[in-house]
Motif scaffolding. Structure first.
Motif, PDB file in Angstrom:
ATOM      1  N   ASN A  37     -11.141  58.272 -17.592  1.00  0.00           N
ATOM      2  CA  ASN A  37     -12.533  57.895 -17.822  1.00  0.00           C
ATOM      3  C   ASN A  37     -13.133  57.315 -16.542  1.00  0.00           C
ATOM      4  O   ASN A  37     -12.406  56.966 -15.602  1.00  0.00           O
ATOM      5  N   GLU A  38     -14.462  57.192 -16.544  1.00  0.00           N
ATOM      6  CA  GLU A  38     -15.123  56.704 -15.329  1.00  0.00           C
ATOM      7  C   GLU A  38     -14.735  55.269 -15.024  1.00  0.00           C
ATOM      8  O   GLU A  38     -14.682  54.873 -13.850  1.00  0.00           O
ATOM      9  N   ASP A  39     -14.465  54.449 -16.046  1.00  0.00           N
ATOM     10  CA  ASP A  39     -14.080  53.060 -15.791  1.00  0.00           C
ATOM     11  C   ASP A  39     -12.820  52.985 -14.934  1.00  0.00           C
ATOM     12  O   ASP A  39     -12.755  52.214 -13.967  1.00  0.00           O
ATOM     13  N   GLU A  40     -11.802  53.781 -15.298  1.00  0.00           N
ATOM     14  CA  GLU A  40     -10.562  53.783 -14.514  1.00  0.00           C
ATOM     15  C   GLU A  40     -10.799  54.334 -13.101  1.00  0.00           C
ATOM     16  O   GLU A  40     -10.279  53.800 -12.122  1.00  0.00           O
ATOM     17  N   PHE A  41     -11.595  55.400 -13.022  1.00  0.00           N
ATOM     18  CA  PHE A  41     -11.921  55.956 -11.708  1.00  0.00           C
ATOM     19  C   PHE A  41     -12.651  54.912 -10.861  1.00  0.00           C
ATOM     20  O   PHE A  41     -12.335  54.709  -9.679  1.00  0.00           O
ATOM     21  N   ALA A  42     -13.627  54.225 -11.458  1.00  0.00           N
ATOM     22  CA  ALA A  42     -14.391  53.212 -10.735  1.00  0.00           C
ATOM     23  C   ALA A  42     -13.517  52.042 -10.301  1.00  0.00           C
ATOM     24  O   ALA A  42     -13.800  51.394  -9.284  1.00  0.00           O
ATOM     25  N   SER A  43     -12.448  51.761 -11.046  1.00  0.00           N
ATOM     26  CA  SER A  43     -11.567  50.654 -10.645  1.00  0.00           C
ATOM     27  C   SER A  43     -10.888  50.951  -9.316  1.00  0.00           C
ATOM     28  O   SER A  43     -10.684  50.046  -8.496  1.00  0.00           O
ATOM     29  N   VAL A  44     -10.558  52.223  -9.069  1.00  0.00           N
ATOM     30  CA  VAL A  44      -9.961  52.602  -7.785  1.00  0.00           C
ATOM     31  C   VAL A  44     -11.003  52.501  -6.675  1.00  0.00           C
ATOM     32  O   VAL A  44     -10.718  52.002  -5.578  1.00  0.00           O
ATOM     33  N   VAL A  45     -12.219  52.956  -6.960  1.00  0.00           N
ATOM     34  CA  VAL A  45     -13.296  52.844  -5.976  1.00  0.00           C
ATOM     35  C   VAL A  45     -13.553  51.377  -5.630  1.00  0.00           C
ATOM     36  O   VAL A  45     -13.711  51.014  -4.459  1.00  0.00           O
ATOM     37  N   GLY A  46     -13.591  50.519  -6.646  1.00  0.00           N
ATOM     38  CA  GLY A  46     -13.804  49.100  -6.413  1.00  0.00           C
ATOM     39  C   GLY A  46     -12.717  48.488  -5.549  1.00  0.00           C
ATOM     40  O   GLY A  46     -12.994  47.658  -4.676  1.00  0.00           O
ATOM     41  N   HIS A  47     -11.474  48.894  -5.785  1.00  0.00           N
ATOM     42  CA  HIS A  47     -10.358  48.411  -4.978  1.00  0.00           C
ATOM     43  C   HIS A  47     -10.531  48.808  -3.509  1.00  0.00           C
ATOM     44  O   HIS A  47     -10.344  47.984  -2.608  1.00  0.00           O
ATOM     45  N   GLU A  48     -10.896  50.076  -3.265  1.00  0.00           N
ATOM     46  CA  GLU A  48     -11.073  50.524  -1.882  1.00  0.00           C
ATOM     47  C   GLU A  48     -12.253  49.815  -1.217  1.00  0.00           C
ATOM     48  O   GLU A  48     -12.198  49.492  -0.023  1.00  0.00           O
ATOM     49  N   LEU A  49     -13.312  49.567  -1.973  1.00  0.00           N
ATOM     50  CA  LEU A  49     -14.426  48.791  -1.427  1.00  0.00           C
ATOM     51  C   LEU A  49     -13.974  47.382  -1.068  1.00  0.00           C
ATOM     52  O   LEU A  49     -14.483  46.781  -0.104  1.00  0.00           O
ATOM     53  N   GLY A  50     -13.012  46.861  -1.828  1.00  0.00           N
ATOM     54  CA  GLY A  50     -12.459  45.549  -1.499  1.00  0.00           C
ATOM     55  C   GLY A  50     -11.780  45.547  -0.144  1.00  0.00           C
ATOM     56  O   GLY A  50     -11.934  44.607   0.646  1.00  0.00           O
ATOM     57  N   HIS A  51     -11.016  46.603   0.165  1.00  0.00           N
ATOM     58  CA  HIS A  51     -10.401  46.701   1.491  1.00  0.00           C
ATOM     59  C   HIS A  51     -11.459  46.695   2.585  1.00  0.00           C
ATOM     60  O   HIS A  51     -11.304  46.032   3.621  1.00  0.00           O
ATOM     61  N   LEU A  52     -12.545  47.447   2.369  1.00  0.00           N
ATOM     62  CA  LEU A  52     -13.590  47.533   3.387  1.00  0.00           C
ATOM     63  C   LEU A  52     -14.326  46.210   3.553  1.00  0.00           C
ATOM     64  O   LEU A  52     -14.539  45.744   4.679  1.00  0.00           O
ATOM     65  N   SER A  53     -14.718  45.606   2.438  1.00  0.00           N
ATOM     66  CA  SER A  53     -15.525  44.385   2.523  1.00  0.00           C
ATOM     67  C   SER A  53     -14.746  43.218   3.102  1.00  0.00           C
ATOM     68  O   SER A  53     -15.320  42.324   3.727  1.00  0.00           O
ATOM     69  N   GLN A  54     -13.430  43.218   2.936  1.00  0.00           N
ATOM     70  CA  GLN A  54     -12.603  42.128   3.468  1.00  0.00           C
ATOM     71  C   GLN A  54     -12.075  42.433   4.868  1.00  0.00           C
ATOM     72  O   GLN A  54     -11.281  41.665   5.401  1.00  0.00           O
ATOM     73  N   HIS A  55     -12.485  43.562   5.437  1.00  0.00           N
ATOM     74  CA  HIS A  55     -12.123  43.919   6.825  1.00  0.00           C
ATOM     75  C   HIS A  55     -10.610  43.879   7.039  1.00  0.00           C
ATOM     76  O   HIS A  55     -10.116  43.312   8.018  1.00  0.00           O
ATOM     77  N   GLY A  98     -12.217  43.947  -5.977  1.00  0.00           N
ATOM     78  CA  GLY A  98     -12.546  45.166  -6.704  1.00  0.00           C
ATOM     79  C   GLY A  98     -12.829  44.918  -8.165  1.00  0.00           C
ATOM     80  O   GLY A  98     -13.737  45.525  -8.750  1.00  0.00           O
ATOM     81  N   LEU A  99     -12.071  44.015  -8.779  1.00  0.00           N
ATOM     82  CA  LEU A  99     -12.287  43.697 -10.196  1.00  0.00           C
ATOM     83  C   LEU A  99     -13.633  43.011 -10.392  1.00  0.00           C
ATOM     84  O   LEU A  99     -14.366  43.296 -11.357  1.00  0.00           O
ATOM     85  N   ASP A 100     -13.981  42.131  -9.467  1.00  0.00           N
ATOM     86  CA  ASP A 100     -15.285  41.471  -9.525  1.00  0.00           C
ATOM     87  C   ASP A 100     -16.410  42.500  -9.396  1.00  0.00           C
ATOM     88  O   ASP A 100     -17.404  42.452 -10.130  1.00  0.00           O
ATOM     89  N   THR A 101     -16.246  43.462  -8.476  1.00  0.00           N
ATOM     90  CA  THR A 101     -17.243  44.521  -8.293  1.00  0.00           C
ATOM     91  C   THR A 101     -17.347  45.381  -9.547  1.00  0.00           C
ATOM     92  O   THR A 101     -18.446  45.766  -9.966  1.00  0.00           O
ATOM     93  N   LEU A 102     -16.207  45.682 -10.140  1.00  0.00           N
ATOM     94  CA  LEU A 102     -16.166  46.505 -11.349  1.00  0.00           C
ATOM     95  C   LEU A 102     -16.999  45.877 -12.463  1.00  0.00           C
ATOM     96  O   LEU A 102     -17.785  46.550 -13.134  1.00  0.00           O
ATOM     97  N   VAL A 103     -16.826  44.580 -12.642  1.00  0.00           N
ATOM     98  CA  VAL A 103     -17.546  43.879 -13.706  1.00  0.00           C
ATOM     99  C   VAL A 103     -19.036  43.793 -13.394  1.00  0.00           C
ATOM    100  O   VAL A 103     -19.884  44.000 -14.270  1.00  0.00           O
TER     101      VAL A 103
END
Length: 487
Positions: A130-148, A213-218
């Motif tokens: 589902n999109e929620d699970e897919f978005a959780s991976v996207v959120g995780h990768e955004l976490g890597h980027l935002s935290q440099h 990523g979890l914060d972004t997801l929510v």
């Protein structure tokens, strides 16, 4: 109906690219009980945002030369929209604009690269139900980027780089002289030391990316339980594969503490009420149908996973297209379109079905109506250019692609298609200018400059010659920057 997979001539990855891959994708095997060093603040890093962007663009040019790129405008547009929307909900991300690269690979994987580049394997869509699970991976990768994380990893990497490099070079020399066993052993030992040193940072960074990523997801309105559910699915995949982890887990080590932390945080969070997800099953159907060699098996797999009648009927239409039954697909898609006239993906796929049946006028009418509904929908613009070609309207097709090349100037496939179309339209100058952009976006600056020289020879207007000369000077500077980064 098969999507285009673009493969470029393979080249060895340069040292800078290898260092980046080492920092962002850290494979692990049998290492445990490593003390985690202090990571420092996310803002305390030496690489500037400008340098990150430059390094990311250099990496992207090299990457396109190494892998098969999936080019399905519908999937690309969906992915870009989802990633951009998720990015707006990450308060730590300085630059909200990202480049999304789709990789034609059935393995479960995703990655983030400095310079705001995100890669998504086709296999991730097939794996995430589902999109929620897919978005959780996207959120995780955004976490890597935002935290440099790449920049913060560099200090540790630099501390070990010289001794590692010396050992690896010695191993390569030994192997080149016929001492293969000794060479491989030297290289393996140096890599193992590097992995062990960097793993201490990797595990802590993974937890930090989970938290952000979890914060972004929510914030984006998704179910926070999707992240631990995705972890559970990955663990199950490991067991089903006899202990062999998917690629994503090799580069994002999953520990019991990570899972526990994600579950505990998810239990405390509640999503906002935001509507989303209706197109994800359609995208997933396209990619499952693409990845599976047997359309009947692909359809059965999809129907077992999705009860949504719209998605089921859409998947059946895709199966018809893959089996070269466009009329059957047209009937299914027309019924869907009449029931859901504003669904862009359904409208676009109906136009694809008309094109597959060589009903060019109907395809054109369908796409024109779709663009009236959504003027900036680039999949419809791209498909209409292809239809115009089949209607012997090459100049109109060229004009459409020229417009797309302005709004999507970093998309090599647009430039590739523009070059082909300009050739059919008899516009030789545009052929060479478009080829130059395609080559520079895939890291082949010498070929790009040659194309601009050819364009200069054929140009007969002063303004055109001046524009080509100016672009050539820009590419010379870009080539120097690219080579400096690749050293």
């Amino acid at each position: 109906m098969r999507f285009r997979s673009t493969a470029y001539p393979r080249r060895p990855l340069c040292a800078a690219v290898m260092l980046m891959i080492t920092a962002l994708a850290l494979p692990v095997s049998g290492l445990s009980d490593i003390r985690l060093p202090s990571l420092g603040d996310a803002s305390s890093y030496d690489i500037s945002p400008h340098e990150e962007r430059q390094l990311g663009q250099a990496w992207l040019r090299s990457f396109r030369a190494q892998v098969d790129i999936l080019y399905d405008p519908l999937v690309q547009a969906y992915s870009e929209q989802l990633v951009q929307r998720m990015a707006t909900y990450n308060p730590h991300l300085d630059n909200k604009h990202l480049t999304v690269v789709l990789v034609d690979n059935r393995q479960l994987n995703a990655f983030a690269v400095p310079g705001n580049i995100m890669g998504l394997n086709a296999g991730l869509f097939a794996f995430a139900p589902n999109e929620d699970e897919f978005a959780s991976v996207v959120g995780h990768e955004l976490g890597h980027l935002s935290q440099h994380h790449f920049a913060r990893q560099q200090e540790a990497a630099e501390q070990m780089q010289l001794p590692m490099l010396a050992t690896m070079l010695a191993g390569i020399v030994a192997a080149s002289q016929g001492q293969a066993d000794a060479g491989v052993a030297a290289i393996a030992s140096s890599q193992a030391a590097g992995i062990q040193n960097q793993l201490a940072y990797s595990r802590a960074y993974e937890k930090e990316a989970d938290r952000v990523g979890l914060d972004t997801l929510v914030r984006a309105g998704y179910d926070p339980g999707a992240m631990p559910r995705m972890f559970a699915l990955m663990q199950r995949q490991v067991m089903l594969n006899g202990g062999r982890a998917p690629e994503f887990l090799l580069t994002h080590p999953l520990t019991e503490s990570r899972i526990a932390d994600a579950e505990a945080r998810a239990d405390q969070l509640k999503p906002k009420a935001i509507a989303h997800g209706r197109d994800y099953p359609l995208v997933r159907a396209r990619l499952i149908m693409h990845l599976e060699s047997d359309p009947e098996n692909a359809l059965a797999r999809f129907l077992n996973a999705h009860a949504d009648p719209i998605a089921q009927e859409y998947a059946k239409a895709l199966k018809d297209l893959h089996q070269q039954h466009p009329q059957a697909a047209i009937q299914r898609l027309k019924a869907l379109q009449q029931a859901h006239p504003t669904r862009l993906m359904i409208n676009e796929t109906l136009a694809e079905a008309y094109a597959s049946a060589e009903h060019w006028d109907q395809a054109s009418q369908q796409l024109e109506a779709l663009l009236d509904l959504s003027p900036d929908y680039y999949p419809a613009q791209f498909e209409l250019a292809k239809v115009r070609l089949r209607q012997d309207r090459a100049s109109d097709a060229e004009h459409l692609l020229q417009q797309l090349s302005q709004t999507r100037s970093q998309d090599p496939h647009i430039w590739y298609q523009l070059a082909e179309t300009a050739g059919l339209a008899g516009d030789r100058v545009q052929v060479h200018r478009a080829r130059a952009e395609f080559f520079q976006l895939t890291g082949r600056f010498k070929a790009a400059l040659t194309q601009l020289d050819l364009a200069l020879d054929k140009a007969d207007h002063y303004a055109t010659k001046a524009a080509v000369r100016e672009r050539r000077a820009e590419l010379v500077d870009m080539r120097q920057q690219f080579h400096d980064l690749m050293r």
